[in-house]
Design a protein around this motif. Structure first.
Motif, PDB file in Angstrom:
ATOM      1  N   ILE A   1       0.831  -1.199   0.000  1.00 18.85           N
ATOM      2  CA  ILE A   1       0.000   0.000   0.000  1.00 18.85           C
ATOM      3  C   ILE A   1       0.874   1.261   0.000  1.00 18.85           C
ATOM      4  CG2 ILE A   1      -1.703   1.351   1.302  1.00 18.85           C
ATOM      5  CD1 ILE A   1      -2.858  -1.108  -0.046  1.00 18.85           C
ATOM      6  N   VAL A   2       1.935   1.256   0.822  1.00 17.26           N
ATOM      7  CA  VAL A   2       2.848   2.405   0.867  1.00 17.26           C
ATOM      8  C   VAL A   2       3.493   2.623  -0.497  1.00 17.26           C
ATOM      9  CG1 VAL A   2       5.057   3.221   1.781  1.00 17.26           C
ATOM     10  CG2 VAL A   2       3.344   2.304   3.337  1.00 17.26           C
ATOM     11  N   SER A   3       3.955   1.538  -1.115  1.00 18.27           N
ATOM     12  CA  SER A   3       4.619   1.629  -2.411  1.00 18.27           C
ATOM     13  C   SER A   3       3.701   2.199  -3.487  1.00 18.27           C
ATOM     14  CB  SER A   3       5.114   0.239  -2.827  1.00 18.27           C
ATOM     15  OG  SER A   3       5.696   0.279  -4.106  1.00 18.27           O
ATOM     16  N   VAL A   4       2.499   1.634  -3.596  1.00 15.63           N
ATOM     17  CA  VAL A   4       1.544   2.091  -4.607  1.00 15.63           C
ATOM     18  C   VAL A   4       1.109   3.535  -4.340  1.00 15.63           C
ATOM     19  CG1 VAL A   4      -0.767   1.744  -5.550  1.00 15.63           C
ATOM     20  CG2 VAL A   4       0.714  -0.234  -5.135  1.00 15.63           C
ATOM     21  N   ALA A   5       0.747   3.817  -3.088  1.00 20.09           N
ATOM     22  CA  ALA A   5       0.270   5.158  -2.738  1.00 20.09           C
ATOM     23  C   ALA A   5       1.359   6.211  -2.952  1.00 20.09           C
ATOM     24  CB  ALA A   5      -0.209   5.182  -1.290  1.00 20.09           C
ATOM     25  N   THR A   6       2.616   5.860  -2.662  1.00 19.47           N
ATOM     26  CA  THR A   6       3.719   6.807  -2.860  1.00 19.47           C
ATOM     27  C   THR A   6       3.839   7.206  -4.322  1.00 19.47           C
ATOM     28  OG1 THR A   6       4.958   5.922  -0.976  1.00 19.47           O
ATOM     29  CG2 THR A   6       6.207   7.152  -2.611  1.00 19.47           C
ATOM     30  N   ASP A   7       3.780   6.224  -5.217  1.00 18.33           N
ATOM     31  CA  ASP A   7       3.892   6.525  -6.656  1.00 18.33           C
ATOM     32  C   ASP A   7       2.645   7.224  -7.192  1.00 18.33           C
ATOM     33  OD1 ASP A   7       6.431   5.502  -6.797  1.00 18.33           O
ATOM     34  OD2 ASP A   7       5.827   3.537  -7.576  1.00 18.33           O
ATOM     35  N   VAL A   8       1.475   6.863  -6.657  1.00 18.17           N
ATOM     36  CA  VAL A   8       0.221   7.498  -7.114  1.00 18.17           C
ATOM     37  C   VAL A   8       0.168   8.967  -6.698  1.00 18.17           C
ATOM     38  CG1 VAL A   8      -2.282   7.538  -6.759  1.00 18.17           C
ATOM     39  CG2 VAL A   8      -1.120   5.370  -7.198  1.00 18.17           C
ATOM     40  N   LEU A   9       0.645   9.262  -5.473  1.00 25.24           N
ATOM     41  CA  LEU A   9       0.585  10.635  -4.968  1.00 25.24           C
ATOM     42  C   LEU A   9       1.729  11.512  -5.470  1.00 25.24           C
ATOM     43  CD1 LEU A   9      -0.360   9.874  -1.233  1.00 25.24           C
ATOM     44  CD2 LEU A   9      -1.861  10.814  -2.996  1.00 25.24           C
ATOM     45  N   ALA A  10       2.797  10.894  -5.967  1.00 24.12           N
ATOM     46  CA  ALA A  10       3.985  11.647  -6.391  1.00 24.12           C
ATOM     47  C   ALA A  10       3.691  12.749  -7.413  1.00 24.12           C
ATOM     48  CB  ALA A  10       5.043  10.688  -6.919  1.00 24.12           C
TER      49      ALA A  10
END
Length: 292
Positions: A93-102
């Motif tokens: 979740i952290v990995s996906v959310a980090t790239d989505v919010l970037a």
């Protein structure tokens, strides 16, 4: 009876994973919206991912996932598959959310504000992930392993040591001392906030009161402050007189009220006030609960 127990377990799982999901997204927001776009590497695998991103260009979120693979294997060895399932979920979740919010970019370009806001948000989120029984991977797993060997050390203290080392390396990547100092601000903010989330502000005062009127003082403390009191047996080395010594632990905000009572009842009383950093028992921590 079995179906009721199963329903409770399912409810607990749903609650736990819901907390992990929200906290993991909040953690990613702290990274993508404050720290990463301002070149602040706050330590841990996240800090390493930010530094590696600048060197080879792979998205920070993706790097967080890749760098966690060997550490997940360590976690499986030390804690088993049950622990790793929730941790892998949090990492994903952290990995996906980090790239989505970037792509949103920095919410502030002021480094000190980014360090404070990003550090506080990430630490609070990380603390709730820990409380849900998981980690966001990376140094969290290393810290859990270290706490098996050094249980007396607080989680936040171990994070602080490792994070300072990693944040210091950012100066080599960015060639700028300022980013190191701002990253260290984020590290210290994260350490403080994580302490609040994991342990709470349970610091209190420990009071010893030696008086000729111990009964009157103790009765007023019990009745007016609603704080438990214990009598210790003491003996003056000079006078050889036996005396009751009042001992009590109280929240810091309640201590002035006890001081007033002592002054009113016995101005000649001898009183020692010291800090108690951890207290177990009624009104404080549960002595049977595992430390995080």
């Amino acid at each position: 009876m079995l179906s009721e127990m199963k329903a409770k377990r399912i409810k607990h799982k749903v609650k736990s994973y819901s907390m992990i999901t929200l906290a993991a997204v909040a953690y990613a927001a702290g990274i993508s919206l404050f720290l990463d776009p301002n070149n602040l590497a706050p330590g841990g695998v996240t800090g390493i991912a930010i530094l590696v991103n600048r060197l080879i260009g792979i998205p920070t979120g993706t790097l967080i996932l890749l760098l966690n693979v060997p550490l997940l294997l360590l976690g499986i060895w030390k804690f088993g598959w049950k622990f790793i399932c929730s941790t892998f979920y949090a990492i994903f979740i952290v990995s996906v959310a980090t790239d989505v919010l970037a792509p949103i970019g920095a919410l502030t370009k002021e480094p000190i504000l980014a360090a404070a806001a990003g550090g506080a948000l990430s630490a609070a989120a990380l603390g709730f992930v820990f409380r849900a029984g998981a980690t966001t991977g990376g140094m969290d797993i290393v810290i859990k392993v270290l706490r098996l060997k050094y249980p007396h050390m607080k989680t936040s203290s171990l994070f602080l040591i490792t994070d300072v080392c990693i944040a210091s390396c950012s100066g080599l990547v960015f060639g700028n001392v300022d980013v190191v100092l701002y990253a260290l601000v984020a590290v210290f903010v994260m350490s403080y906030v994580m302490d609040l989330v994991l342990y709470g502000k349970d610091e209190a005062n420990l009071l010893y009161i030696i008086s000729d009127r111990p009964e009157d003082i103790s009765q007023r403390i019990l009745g007016e402050i609603d704080v438990g009191v214990t009598f210790l047996q003491g003996r003056g080395a000079y006078s050889s007189q036996n005396k009751k010594v009042i001992m009590c632990v109280t929240k810091k905000q309640q201590a002035p009220g006890i001081e007033v009572i002592v002054k009113e009842e016995d101005p000649r009383a001898f009183m020692i006030i010291t800090s108690a950093s951890e207290i177990y028992g009624e009104g404080y921590k549960n002595i049977f609960a595992d430390k995080i």
